[in-house]
Design a protein around this motif. Structure first.
Motif, mmCIF file in Angstrom:
data_model
loop_
_atom_site.group_PDB
_atom_site.id
_atom_site.type_symbol
_atom_site.label_atom_id
_atom_site.label_comp_id
_atom_site.label_asym_id
_atom_site.label_seq_id
_atom_site.Cartn_x
_atom_site.Cartn_y
_atom_site.Cartn_z
ATOM 1 N N GLU A 51 7.817 14.892 3.358
ATOM 2 C CA GLU A 51 7.780 12.362 3.254
ATOM 3 C C GLU A 51 7.556 11.705 1.825
ATOM 4 O OE1 GLU A 51 5.560 11.894 6.876
ATOM 5 O OE2 GLU A 51 4.448 9.912 5.974
ATOM 6 N N GLY A 81 -3.596 10.941 -2.538
ATOM 7 C CA GLY A 81 -3.822 10.184 -2.279
ATOM 8 C C GLY A 81 -4.750 9.151 -3.316
ATOM 9 N N TRP A 118 9.771 9.122 0.449
ATOM 10 C CA TRP A 118 9.429 8.185 -0.259
ATOM 11 C C TRP A 118 9.883 7.865 -1.262
ATOM 12 C CZ3 TRP A 118 6.029 5.451 -2.802
ATOM 13 C CH2 TRP A 118 5.355 4.442 -3.131
ATOM 14 N N GLN A 123 11.890 4.752 -3.697
ATOM 15 C CA GLN A 123 11.648 3.734 -4.547
ATOM 16 C C GLN A 123 12.298 3.963 -5.306
ATOM 17 O OE1 GLN A 123 8.803 1.643 -3.295
ATOM 18 N NE2 GLN A 123 9.198 3.555 -1.816
ATOM 19 N N ASP A 168 0.830 -1.453 -0.119
ATOM 20 C CA ASP A 168 -0.323 0.147 -0.363
ATOM 21 C C ASP A 168 0.952 0.962 0.079
ATOM 22 O OD1 ASP A 168 -2.282 -1.705 2.481
ATOM 23 O OD2 ASP A 168 -2.697 -1.968 0.505
ATOM 24 N N ILE A 169 0.207 2.460 -0.478
ATOM 25 C CA ILE A 169 0.334 3.088 -0.610
ATOM 26 C C ILE A 169 0.782 4.770 0.204
ATOM 27 C CG2 ILE A 169 1.825 5.815 -1.743
ATOM 28 C CD1 ILE A 169 0.925 4.532 -4.803
ATOM 29 N N PRO A 170 1.528 5.019 0.900
ATOM 30 C CA PRO A 170 1.003 5.366 2.882
ATOM 31 C C PRO A 170 0.721 6.918 2.062
ATOM 32 C CG PRO A 170 3.479 5.710 2.028
ATOM 33 C CD PRO A 170 3.019 4.991 0.586
ATOM 34 N N LEU A 171 -0.030 7.631 3.490
ATOM 35 C CA LEU A 171 -0.563 8.806 2.433
ATOM 36 C C LEU A 171 0.603 9.734 3.640
ATOM 37 C CD1 LEU A 171 -2.178 10.076 1.240
ATOM 38 C CD2 LEU A 171 -3.535 10.147 3.760
ATOM 39 N N PRO A 172 1.202 10.141 2.736
ATOM 40 C CA PRO A 172 2.416 10.998 3.768
ATOM 41 C C PRO A 172 1.450 12.586 4.370
ATOM 42 C CG PRO A 172 2.118 11.867 0.990
ATOM 43 C CD PRO A 172 1.339 10.288 1.618
#
Length: 206
Positions: free
Chosen positions: A167, A194, A171, A175, A158-162
């Motif tokens: 941040e 998001g 991220w 990658q 899951d791609i985080p919500l910074p």
């Protein structure tokens, strides 16, 4: 005969034979002995002898009779000649022994090197030691024909919500995306909202 580095002085003999000399005459005598030791002879010339004695000509001529009596004809000195011969012989023996020792060490080193080479050859079963093979990395197999993935590629998840854009940028950099690349800022915006998915990340890596 070449000059010698050291001169033996038998103080008892020297003091006995110079008992009748003044202090200046004694110093003159010793300077002449030193020059004789270094050169094997003295010049039969008053000007040069005065220079060796570090005296002006008048003072040299005044003390000459007392000094000359301690030497042989033409300022020879049999006692110093014998000592010089002994010292020269001793030096030559040391030089010869040093050369012999060096030659022996060289020969032993050569023999040891030859013996070591023979042991290596015997261990290999061949006349010459086998070269050590170096390992190589094969490019065949599962990776043949495929481009390597980026060193920073992470397992998908899951791609985080910074929390903030910094941040998000960090991220994406983790990658494998370069911050100065095209669409980097756009991906940061998508991540903040998001809406970023892995297809965006893959395009950013390319």
């Amino acid at each position: 005969m070449s000059s010698l580095a050291w001169m033996p002085i038998y103080t008892g003999d020297v003091l006995a034979e110079t008992a009748g000399l003044s202090t200046e005459e004694f110093g003159t005598y010793m300077l002449l002995l030193f020059a004789y030791w270094q050169n094997g002879e003295l010049p039969n010339d008053d000007i040069r002898l005065a220079r060796i004695a570090r005296l002006d000509p008048e003072r040299w001529l005044a003390g000459r009779p007392s000094i000359e009596a301690l030497f042989g004809p033409n300022w020879s000195n049999d006692g110093l000649d014998n000592l010089r011969n002994q010292a020269a012989d001793k030096r030559e023996r040391k030089i010869a022994a040093g050369r012999k020792g060096a030659a022996s060490r060289w020969q032993n080193g050569k023999s040891n090197a030859s013996a070591n080479g023979n042991r290596i050859s015997s261990a290999n079963g061949k006349g010459n030691a086998e070269p050590i093979a170096t390992s190589t990395i094969s490019t065949s197999g599962a990776y043949e024909g495929k481009a390597p993935t980026h060193a920073h590629t992470h397992a998908r998840g899951d791609i985080p919500l910074p929390i903030n854009r910094q941040e998000a940028g960090q991220w994406l950099s983790d990658q494998g995306a370069f911050p100065g690349s095209e669409n980097f800022d756009e991906c940061v915006d998508l991540m903040m909202s998001g809406e970023l998915d892995w297809s965006h990340v893959e395009r950013l890596r390319a």
